[in-house]
Design a protein around this motif. Sequence first.
Motif, short mmCIF file in Angstrom:
data_model
loop_
_atom_site.label_atom_id
_atom_site.label_comp_id
_atom_site.label_asym_id
_atom_site.label_seq_id
_atom_site.Cartn_x
_atom_site.Cartn_y
_atom_site.Cartn_z
N GLY A 38 48.21 34.95 38.34
CA GLY A 38 48.13 33.94 37.29
C GLY A 38 48.24 32.50 37.75
N LEU A 39 48.11 32.24 39.06
CA LEU A 39 48.13 30.86 39.54
C LEU A 39 46.79 30.16 39.34
CD1 LEU A 39 50.18 31.21 42.84
CD2 LEU A 39 50.95 30.30 40.65
N LEU A 40 45.71 30.94 39.35
CA LEU A 40 44.37 30.42 39.06
C LEU A 40 43.80 31.21 37.90
CD1 LEU A 40 42.79 30.00 42.61
CD2 LEU A 40 43.58 28.20 41.07
N ARG A 41 43.00 30.54 37.09
CA ARG A 41 42.39 31.18 35.93
C ARG A 41 40.89 31.37 36.15
NH1 ARG A 41 44.62 32.29 31.25
NH2 ARG A 41 43.15 32.40 29.54
N PRO B 252 36.05 37.80 55.92
CA PRO B 252 36.10 36.59 56.74
C PRO B 252 36.69 35.41 55.98
CG PRO B 252 33.83 37.39 56.47
CD PRO B 252 34.71 38.26 55.67
N SER B 253 37.05 34.39 56.71
CA SER B 253 37.58 33.17 56.13
C SER B 253 36.58 32.57 55.14
CB SER B 253 37.85 32.16 57.25
OG SER B 253 38.35 30.97 56.73
N GLY B 254 37.11 32.12 54.00
CA GLY B 254 36.27 31.45 53.02
C GLY B 254 35.55 32.35 52.03
N THR B 255 35.91 33.63 51.98
CA THR B 255 35.20 34.56 51.09
C THR B 255 35.92 34.79 49.76
OG1 THR B 255 36.19 36.46 52.22
CG2 THR B 255 34.00 35.75 52.96
N GLY B 256 37.06 34.12 49.54
CA GLY B 256 37.72 34.19 48.25
C GLY B 256 38.90 35.13 48.15
N LYS B 257 39.43 35.59 49.28
CA LYS B 257 40.57 36.51 49.23
C LYS B 257 41.80 35.85 48.60
CE LYS B 257 40.58 37.05 53.64
NZ LYS B 257 39.52 36.11 53.97
N SER B 258 42.15 34.68 49.07
CA SER B 258 43.32 33.97 48.54
C SER B 258 43.11 33.58 47.08
CB SER B 258 43.63 32.72 49.36
OG SER B 258 44.03 33.08 50.66
N VAL B 259 41.91 33.17 46.73
CA VAL B 259 41.59 32.82 45.34
C VAL B 259 41.78 34.05 44.46
CG1 VAL B 259 39.72 32.13 43.79
CG2 VAL B 259 40.04 30.94 45.94
N GLU C 91 38.60 43.60 35.44
CA GLU C 91 37.29 43.91 34.86
C GLU C 91 36.47 42.64 34.66
OE1 GLU C 91 35.57 45.94 30.83
OE2 GLU C 91 37.42 46.72 31.70
N GLY C 92 35.29 42.61 35.28
CA GLY C 92 34.32 41.54 35.08
C GLY C 92 34.78 40.16 35.49
N LEU C 93 35.64 40.08 36.51
CA LEU C 93 36.22 38.80 36.91
C LEU C 93 35.21 37.90 37.62
CD1 LEU C 93 39.16 38.17 36.31
CD2 LEU C 93 39.67 38.54 38.70
N THR C 94 35.14 36.65 37.18
CA THR C 94 34.25 35.66 37.77
C THR C 94 35.03 34.37 37.98
OG1 THR C 94 32.30 36.60 36.71
CG2 THR C 94 32.13 34.31 37.40
N LYS C 95 34.89 33.77 39.16
CA LYS C 95 35.59 32.52 39.47
C LYS C 95 34.67 31.58 40.23
CE LYS C 95 38.94 29.60 39.87
NZ LYS C 95 39.13 28.72 38.74
N SER C 96 34.68 30.31 39.80
CA SER C 96 33.90 29.26 40.46
C SER C 96 34.76 28.02 40.57
CB SER C 96 32.66 28.91 39.64
OG SER C 96 31.85 30.02 39.46
N PHE C 97 34.41 27.17 41.52
CA PHE C 97 34.95 25.82 41.61
C PHE C 97 33.76 24.90 41.52
CE2 PHE C 97 38.31 28.17 43.93
CZ PHE C 97 39.38 27.83 43.12
N GLY D 164 49.48 47.17 32.38
CA GLY D 164 49.03 47.19 31.00
C GLY D 164 49.02 45.86 30.28
N THR D 165 49.57 44.81 30.90
CA THR D 165 49.62 43.49 30.28
C THR D 165 48.48 42.62 30.79
OG1 THR D 165 52.03 43.59 30.12
CG2 THR D 165 51.03 41.41 29.98
N ASP D 166 47.68 42.08 29.88
CA ASP D 166 46.59 41.17 30.26
C ASP D 166 47.20 39.82 30.58
OD1 ASP D 166 44.42 39.45 30.48
OD2 ASP D 166 43.30 40.41 28.87
N ILE D 167 47.23 39.45 31.86
CA ILE D 167 47.91 38.23 32.27
C ILE D 167 47.18 36.96 31.83
CG2 ILE D 167 49.01 39.39 34.22
CD1 ILE D 167 47.13 37.55 35.99
N LEU D 168 45.93 37.10 31.42
CA LEU D 168 45.19 35.93 30.95
C LEU D 168 45.45 35.66 29.47
CD1 LEU D 168 41.84 36.62 32.79
CD2 LEU D 168 43.73 35.16 33.52
N GLU D 169 46.08 36.61 28.78
CA GLU D 169 46.35 36.48 27.35
C GLU D 169 47.83 36.51 27.01
OE1 GLU D 169 43.92 35.88 25.20
OE2 GLU D 169 42.42 36.04 26.78
N CYS D 170 48.69 36.76 27.98
CA CYS D 170 50.12 36.93 27.68
C CYS D 170 50.84 35.59 27.58
CB CYS D 170 50.77 37.83 28.73
SG CYS D 170 50.89 37.13 30.38
N SER D 171 52.06 35.65 27.10
CA SER D 171 52.90 34.45 26.98
C SER D 171 53.41 34.03 28.35
CB SER D 171 54.09 34.74 26.06
OG SER D 171 54.99 35.63 26.70
#
Length: 98
Positions: A52-55, A38-45, A8-14, A65-72
């Motif tokens: 949980g490898l990138l935030r 296509p290549s470079g459109t953010g699939k791997s990101v 929900e509402g995911l946003t990612k920038s570099f 049901g577990t929010d991976i951005l808030e879990c231990s």
Amino acid sequence: MGIGIQVEGLTKSFGSQKIWEDVTFDLPAGEVSVLLGPSGTGKSVFLKSLIGLLRPERGSIRVDGTDILECSAKELYEIRTLFGVMFQDGALFGSMSL
């Protein structure tokens, strides 16, 4: 069978480069989906964010049901055991033969 994923509402920038913004979807347990583009459109990101490898800067990712951005760290480890990942170009095994 399977795991449900809710994003929900995911946003990612570099830096100033916005990769994607306000991505929302629901993948019910047992469903099969494909992420194409296509290549470079953010699939791997995106996939790295799902395990949980990138935030991301904003949003939430729920796996079974577990929010991976808030879990231990322990909970994240358990979530990661539900996924199988093979990095692009076989990066880990490039020098080995079959």
